[in-house]
Design an enzyme around this catalytic site. Structure first.
Site, PDB file in Angstrom:
ATOM      1  N   LYS A 116      -0.141  -4.135  -2.202  1.00 23.00           N
ATOM      2  CA  LYS A 116       0.401  -5.311  -2.898  1.00 23.00           C
ATOM      3  C   LYS A 116      -0.525  -6.516  -2.823  1.00 23.00           C
ATOM      4  CE  LYS A 116       4.920  -5.670  -1.538  1.00 23.00           C
ATOM      5  NZ  LYS A 116       5.747  -4.500  -1.735  1.00 23.00           N
ATOM      6  N   ASP A 161       0.201  -4.225   2.743  1.00 16.45           N
ATOM      7  CA  ASP A 161       1.518  -4.020   2.140  1.00 16.45           C
ATOM      8  C   ASP A 161       1.495  -2.995   1.002  1.00 16.45           C
ATOM      9  OD1 ASP A 161       4.211  -4.404   1.987  1.00 16.45           O
ATOM     10  OD2 ASP A 161       4.151  -6.364   1.018  1.00 16.45           O
ATOM     11  N   LYS A 216       6.776 -11.299   3.309  1.00 17.88           N
ATOM     12  CA  LYS A 216       6.941 -10.468   2.113  1.00 17.88           C
ATOM     13  C   LYS A 216       6.808 -11.328   0.865  1.00 17.88           C
ATOM     14  CE  LYS A 216       8.072  -6.097   1.637  1.00 17.88           C
ATOM     15  NZ  LYS A 216       7.207  -5.058   2.137  1.00 17.88           N
ATOM     16  N   LYS A 225      16.652   0.973  -3.340  1.00 20.94           N
ATOM     17  CA  LYS A 225      16.442  -0.450  -3.640  1.00 20.94           C
ATOM     18  C   LYS A 225      16.689  -0.755  -5.113  1.00 20.94           C
ATOM     19  CE  LYS A 225      12.318  -2.781  -3.462  1.00 20.94           C
ATOM     20  NZ  LYS A 225      11.166  -3.143  -2.656  1.00 20.94           N
TER      21      LYS A 225
END
Ligand code: NAI
Length: 528
Positions: free
Chosen positions: A484, A311, A360, A408
Site C-alpha cells: 500500500k 502494508d 493505517k 471486510k
C-alpha cells in the site's frame, strides 16, 4: 493454466548472444534506455541515454523458510493452511461442491506474462510469472514464526474463522504441531484490547536481550530445518507510529545504541527488522507502521541486507491505485475520494484504537499522490513554500463491526470533475474475506524477495567490461505491486499506480533474461 501446475511448466530458454546459461547462473546483457530532461529557458531539452547492465541470476532454487511475526493471526494461519492444503492436495466439501486447493490471488502462481509471439500461429505466448526466473514453489516453503498468543495453529485457525469447516477439520492435525515461538510484547505499541492474547512472551524488558533472542530464533530455525535462506515477514498487529527522535532512531549507530539502552521508542517490529538485517534475512513489513525508521534503513544499507514494505495492498487500496490512475490518465479530475470500511476480525479490533488507526490512515492516504503529482494540467503543482500541490480531498474511515468477522466491507466514492464543469460519481462496494486476499500477497512478497537476493548486477562499458557483480539496492521497491505504501530508495519517487508497478516487475524479470520489454508497441500489427 492451473495455478498450481506451474511447477511442471514448459521451461524458457532464450536464444540470444545476450543471454548466457551456465549450470550456476543465467547472465543477461541489457541496454537500459532512459531520457534526461532539462528545462532550458522554457524549452524541454531531452537527451536519450543508454546504459548497459548485466544481470546475473543464481539458478539453484534454495530450500527456503518463511518466518511470520503474527503466525497465529488471521493471515498467518490462513497462509499456513493454504500451503499445507496445496502441498497435501486436500480437497474439501462446500455447499457448492468439492473444492480443490489453489493459489488464486498470487501473481506468481496465478498470473501470466506475455513472452512473445509464436510465428507459426501469430498468437501471443503467455507463461506463468513464476516460471520466468527460477522461483521457490510455495508448497516447498518451511513455515515458522512468532506470536504473542500461544495457541497452536489448529486452534488459532479456528479462532480466525476464515476457512471452511471441512477444510479446517482435515487440516487441523497438520496445523496442531505448529506452535508460535514466544515474541516481544510492548503494550504501548498495539491496542490495549490485544492484551488478553499476550500469553507467549520472551521474558523481561531488556531490548538488547530481546534482539539477541530473535536473532537466535532465526539461526536455529534455519539450522534445524536445513534451510539455505529465511525471509522474515511482519504480519502481526498494526503498531502505532514510532516517533523519529534525533539520537535514538535517526542513524544505524543510534538505533543500535537505543536498543542497548532499551529506549521506549524502539518498537517490536523495528526490533524484528534489526534482528533480520543482522542475520542477513530479508525482512518485509506487511503492516502500515513506520518500522523502517531512518536508522533501520541505514543499518540495512550497511549490511547490504534486504528490506521491503509497507502494508499489504489487498482490496480497496488496490482498486484505488487502479481507478485513480485510470481517472487522472483519462484527463478526468477526481475532486474527492471517500473511503469507508468496516470489518470484524482482530485486525479491525486493533485498528479501533486511535493510534493504530492513524498508522493505517497514513498508509491508505498516500496512494494517489504520484498520479495526481504527474498531471499538472489537472492539479496545480506545489508553489513556493507550499508543502503539497493541489490534491483531491481524501477521507479514510475504518470501523470495527464484530459480526462481519474477516469479511471486510469497503465503500468508496470517487467524485470527479468532467468536461465543462460537469460532475461524475463512481461508487464501489466491495466485500471480501480479507485474509484470503492477503495470504497470496505474503507468498508473492516473500518468494520475490528471495529471488531478488539471488540477482546481482554490474554496469558494463562498450567493450563489455565491468566491475564486480553487486547485489541490488537494499530497499526492494520492485515489490511495490503488493504494498500500500511502498518503501523506496530514500530520495526517489514512490510509484503507487498499480499498472506501473506491475510493468516494472515484468520488465525487470524480462531484463534478467536479456529480453526487451516493449511488448505493447506491437509494431508488427501497425505496419504493412
Ligand atoms: P490478526 O490480528 O488476526 O493477526 C495478528 C497477529 O499478530 C495476532 O495473532 C497477534 O497475537 C500477533 N501479534 C501482535 N503483536 C505481536 C508481536 N509483537 N509479536 C508477534 N505476534 C504479535 O491480523 P491479520 O488480519 O492477520 O493482519 C495482520 C496484519 O496485516 C495487520 O497489521 C493488518 O493491518 C495487516 N494487513 C492485513 C490485510 C488483510 O487483508 N488481512 C491487508 C493489509 C494489511
Amino acid at each position: 493454466i492451473h495455478p498450481t501446475a506451474a511447477r511442471n511448466d514448459t521451461p524458457i530458454v532464450v536464444e540470444s548472444e545476450k543471454t548466457v546459461y551456465t549450470d550456476e547462473y543465467i547472465t543477461s546483457t541489457y541496454d537500459y534506455h532512459t531520457q534526461t530532461v532539462i528545462n532550458d529557458n522554457g524549452v524541454f531539452k531531452v537527451t536519450p541515454k543508454v546504459q548497459t547492465y548485466q544481470f546475473r541470476t543464481q539458478r539453484k532454487v534454495p530450500r527456503m523458510g518463511l518466518m511470520m511475526v503474527g503466525l497465529g493471526g488471521n493471515n498467518g494461519t490462513t497462509l499456513t493452511a493454504t500451503i499445507l492444503a496445496n502441498k497435501h492436495n486436500i480437497h474439501w466439501h462446500t455447499k457448492e461442491g468439492l473444492q480443490t486447493p489453489n493459489y488464486i490471488g498470487s501473481i506468481l502462481r496465478a498470473s501470466t506474462l506475455r513472452l512473445g509471439v509464436d510465428p507459426s500461429t501469430g498468437s501471443d505466448v503467455h507463461v506463468p510469472l513464476s516460471s520466468v526466473l527460477p522461483t521457490v514453489h510455495p508448497n516447498d516453503l518451511v513455515i515458522g514464526g512468532w506470536d504473542i498468543s500461544s495457541l497452536p495453529l489448529d486452534q488459532a485457525m479456528q479462532r480466525a474463522q476464515v476457512l471452511q469447516y471441512d477444510l479446517q477439520r482435515q487440516i487441523a492435525p497438520l496445523m496442531a504441531s505448529i506452535r508460535p515461538l514466544p515474541s516481544i510484547y510492548y503494550p504501548d505499541f498495539i491496542a490495549a484490547n490485544q492484551e488478553e492474547r499476550a500469553d507467549n512472551l520472551i521474558p523481561g524488558k531488556d531490548k538488547q536481550a530481546h534482539l539477541e533472542q530473535i536473532r537466535k530464533d532465526i539461526r536455529e530455525f534455519k539450522q534445524s530445518n536445513s534451510l539455505d535462506s529465511v525471509v522474515v515477514f511482519w504480519t502481526a498487529n498494526t503498531e502505532r507510529y514510532s516517533e523519529i527522535l534525533p539520537g535514538v532512531n535517526d542513524t544505524a549507530a543510534n538505533l543500535l545504541k537505543a536498543i542497548e539502552q532499551s529506549h521506549e521508542e524502539v518498537s517490536p517490529s523495528t526490533l524484528f527488522a534489526v534482528a533480520s538485517i543482522l542475520e542477513g534475512a530479508p525482512f518485509i513489513n506487511g503492516a502500515p507502521q513506520n518500522t523502517f525508521v531512518p536508522g533501520c534503513i541505514q543499518l540495512a544499507e550497511e549490511h547490504q541486507s534486504f528490506i521491503g514494505g509497507d502494508d499489504l495492498k489487498s482490496g480497496q487500496t488496490k482498486v484505488k491505485s487502479v481507478l485513480a490512475e485510470f481517472l487522472v490518465n483519462a484527463g478526468i479530475k477526481p475532486l474527492s475520494i471517500a473511503s469507508y470500511n468496516h470489518l470484524g476480525n482482530n485486525d479491525g479490533r486493533n485498528l479501533s484504537a486511535e493510534a493504530q488507526f492513524k498508522s493505517k490512515e497514513i498508509s491508505k492516504s498516500s496512494v494517489v499522490d504520484d498520479m495526481v503529482g504527474a498531471n499538472h494540467l489537472l492539479y496545480k503543482p506545489k508553489g513556493e513554500g507550499e508543502k503539497k500541490g493541489e490534491h483531491p480531498n481524501h477521507l479514510v474511515v475504518i470501523k470495527y463491526m464484530p459480526a462481519v468477522g474477516d469479511s471486510k466491507r469497503a465503500i468508496d466514492e470517487y467524485y470527479s470533475e468532467i468536461c465543462m464543469g460537469g460532475r461524475s460519481v463512481i461508487n464501489i462496494f466491495n466485500e471480501c474475506e480479507d485474509s484470503l486476499l492477503a495470504s497470496p500477497l505474503i507468498l508473492d512478497l516473500s518468494i520475490l524477495a528471495e529471488l531478488l537476493t539471488r540477482i546481482s548486477y554490474r554496469c558494463v562499458d562498450a567493450n563489455g567490461q565491468g566491475g564486480e557483480f553487486k547485489p541490488l539496492y537494499t530497499v526492494l521497491s520492485l515489490l511495490s505491486y503488493m504494498l500500500k505504501a511502498p518503501l523506496v530508495k530514500p530520495g526517489t519517487d514512490v510509484v503507487n499506480a498499480l499498472g506501473r508497478q506491475r510493468n516494472a516487475l515484468e520488465l525487470f524479470l524480462k531484463a534478467c533474461l536479456g529480453l526487451e520489454g516493449q511488448g505493447d508497441l506491437l509494431l508488427e500489427t501497425r505496419v504493412w
